[in-house]
Design an enzyme around this catalytic site. Structure first.
Site, PDB file in Angstrom:
ATOM      1  CG  ASP A 214     -67.981 -53.759-104.507  1.00 37.30           C
ATOM      2  OD1 ASP A 214     -67.454 -54.793-104.944  1.00 37.30           O
ATOM      3  OD2 ASP A 214     -69.134 -53.731-104.035  1.00 37.30           O
ATOM      4  CD  GLU A 240     -67.852 -55.121-108.230  1.00 35.89           C
ATOM      5  OE1 GLU A 240     -66.821 -54.775-108.853  1.00 35.89           O
ATOM      6  OE2 GLU A 240     -67.853 -56.055-107.408  1.00 35.89           O
ATOM      7  CD  GLU A 268     -69.830 -59.153-105.032  1.00 36.37           C
ATOM      8  OE1 GLU A 268     -69.194 -58.311-105.687  1.00 36.37           O
ATOM      9  OE2 GLU A 268     -69.631 -59.362-103.826  1.00 36.37           O
ATOM     10  CG  ASP A 291     -67.609 -66.146-105.468  1.00 39.07           C
ATOM     11  OD1 ASP A 291     -66.938 -65.362-104.785  1.00 39.07           O
ATOM     12  OD2 ASP A 291     -67.462 -67.388-105.424  1.00 39.07           O
ATOM     13  CG  HIS A 318     -66.714 -61.903-105.831  1.00 40.38           C
ATOM     14  ND1 HIS A 318     -66.704 -62.849-104.842  1.00 40.38           N
ATOM     15  CD2 HIS A 318     -66.496 -60.724-105.225  1.00 40.38           C
ATOM     16  CE1 HIS A 318     -66.498 -62.266-103.679  1.00 40.38           C
ATOM     17  NE2 HIS A 318     -66.363 -60.974-103.878  1.00 40.38           N
ATOM     18  CD  GLU A 338     -62.761 -58.800-106.552  1.00 41.86           C
ATOM     19  OE1 GLU A 338     -63.685 -59.445-107.054  1.00 41.86           O
ATOM     20  OE2 GLU A 338     -62.919 -58.029-105.588  1.00 41.86           O
TER      21      GLU A 338
HETATM   22  C1  LIG Z   1     -65.584 -54.716-100.931  1.00 46.79           C
HETATM   23  C2  LIG Z   1     -67.010 -55.206-101.071  1.00 46.79           C
HETATM   24  O1  LIG Z   1     -67.781 -54.487-100.130  1.00 46.79           O
HETATM   25  C3  LIG Z   1     -67.141 -56.666-100.764  1.00 46.79           C
HETATM   26  O2  LIG Z   1     -66.699 -56.923 -99.441  1.00 46.79           O
HETATM   27  C4  LIG Z   1     -66.364 -57.525-101.739  1.00 46.79           C
HETATM   28  O3  LIG Z   1     -66.201 -58.808-101.263  1.00 46.79           O
HETATM   29  C5  LIG Z   1     -67.017 -57.757-103.082  1.00 46.79           C
HETATM   30  O4  LIG Z   1     -68.117 -56.973-103.374  1.00 46.79           O
HETATM   31  C6  LIG Z   1     -65.980 -57.673-104.191  1.00 46.79           C
HETATM   32  O5  LIG Z   1     -66.343 -57.311-105.317  1.00 46.79           O
HETATM   33  O6  LIG Z   1     -64.815 -58.042-103.905  1.00 46.79           O
HETATM   34 MG   LIG Z   2     -68.292 -56.581-105.484  1.00 47.42          MG
END
Ligand SMILES: C[C@H](O)[C@H](O)[C@@H](O)[C@@H](O)C(=O)O
Ligand SMILES: [Mg+2]
Length: 394
Positions: A214, A240, A268, A291, A318, A338
């Site tokens: 990510d 990602e 997201e 999200d 997300h 997720e």
């Molecule tokens: C882990 C990532 O840096 C973000 O904190 C996370 O919230 C988001 O990008 C994800 O896809 O869960």
């Molecule tokens: Mg992410």
């Protein structure tokens, strides 16, 4: 017995984790030298809280119907979002029927078009929309997934996002997504470290467990291409959110650049059916990741998902706790979900929006039976121990 109407809309704020899950104390994996668009500034490289990732806090939207039923939802938004609810959006709800969800959404969107369209305004509309679905479910005594047309599967499967995919594998998750720690400002040495971290994790999990990176909007096209090419030998499943959300052109190029078989994902921080239309029609990604608390809510996510289905794209929302679980259960093109590991060391499963939601289900052995989502609405209640603050009461 007529359809109840909406009597009151109230907007509160909360601090400390929950829907604003980046709002964590020191020592949490989620704030440990993660690459971001601010990493070019060394003073903001170690902690995302230093540049304000947790500045907003949680918005709680509470909607009370004429029959006394109360629906609610939480999302990222805090005081600015509470202002928009109380001073602007409430007028479209109070007096409307609890079934006027589509009309209310359109009025909230069209009336804020001159200052909204994405970001905090769409987060706010999302929060109101989710609270409306929760209210309708509680009035009809049905879980939201039934209101959406019913489940297409009796069990959800999850990948885990966090610092320890090796532990997630032992817990039964189907894959592990790691945060990228070094961005372009840390040069070739940072790129090497990123690839070494991935190689080490591949060693630990073996050849078949899904591993993803990510990148949280932190890269440029050239760096993302080099990272993808270097990661291919370690079996990276997807890269990602490598680029800033508005760089649709860069994503389309990255999707052509990555090694065959590697997936490009993003979304997201994208909003509404129009934003996702751009991603889909420009061929930016293989999987979209809206999200539901930021893209426009459930009413909008249903539209986004249909668009994606027509493009044969998967919709893997997300992580947003029960709000995405009820949705994913009902969509054939959402075959997994997720789960964000919110324990500071990513070494145990805790509810994603802890401590705000009582009754929040969690995956067990990386899975969640549909029966865990059988309570009315989204099946959760606000934790009464959380200190609600109503900054703009009317
Ligand atoms: C882990 C990532 O840096 C973000 O904190 C996370 O919230 C988001 O990008 C994800 O896809 O869960
Ligand atoms: Mg992410």
């Amino acid at each position: 017995m007529g359809i109840p109407t909406i009597k009151h809309v109230r907007a509160f704020t909360l601090r400390g984790g929950g829907a604003d899950y980046h709002d964590q104390a020191d020592g949490h994996w989620i704030d440990d030298h993660i690459a971001t668009p601010m990493s070019k500034y060394p003073e903001y490289r170690q902690s995302r809280r230093t540049f304000g990732i947790n500045v907003l806090g949680t918005l709680v939207v509470e909607i009370e119907a004429s029959d006394g039923t109360v629906g609610f939802a939480v999302t990222t938004g805090g005081e600015p979002a509470a202002y928009i609810v109380e001073k602007h959006l409430a007028r479209f709800l109070e007096g409307a029927k609890v079934t006027d969800i589509e009309k209310i959404w359109d009025q909230m969107y069209q009336s804020t078009l001159y200052y909204g369209r994405k970001g905090i305004v769409i987060n706010t509309i999302s929060g109101v929309d989710l609270a409306l679905w929760d209210l309708l479910g509680k009035i009809r005594q049905e879980p939201v997934h039934q209101l959406l047309g019913g489940a297409v599967r009796d069990e959800l499967q999850f990948y885990a996002t966090g610092a320890r995919p090796d532990l997630a594998q032992k817990m039964g998750f189907i894959g592990g997504k790691m945060p990228l720690h070094h961005g372009p400002a840390e040069g070739e040495e940072g790129l090497r470290k990123n690839l070494e971290e991935l190689a080490t994790m591949r060693e630990r999990v073996g050849p078949d467990f899904w591993l993803m990176l990510d990148c949280w909007m932190s890269l440029d096209l050239n760096y993302a291409t080099k990272l993808a090419v270097g990661a291919h030998k370690h079996g990276l499943k997807w890269i990602e959110e490598a680029l800033p959300p508005d760089d649709y052109w860069g994503y389309a190029a990255l999707r052509n650049n990555v090694p065959k078989g590697m997936l490009v994902t993003t979304g997201e921080h994208e909003a509404t059916r129009w934003g996702f239309r751009m991603l889909l029609e420009m061929g930016c990604c293989d999987i979209i990741q809206p999200d539901v608390g930021w893209c426009g809510g459930l009413t909008e996510l249903v539209k986004i998902s249909a668009l994606a289905d027509a493009h044969n794209a998967l919709v893997i929302p997300h992580g947003s706790s029960v709000y995405s679980y009820h949705f994913v259960a009902t969509r054939h093109n959402s075959p997994f979900a997720e789960f964000l590991m919110m324990a500071p060391k990513a070494d145990e499963v805790v509810p994603m929006f802890h401590p705000q939601l009582l009754g929040e289900p969690v995956p067990v052995n990386g899975r969640m039976r549909l029966s865990a989502l059988d309570q009315p609405g989204f099946g959760v209640t606000l934790n009464p121990e959380c200190q609600l603050h109503r900054p703009y009461s009317r």
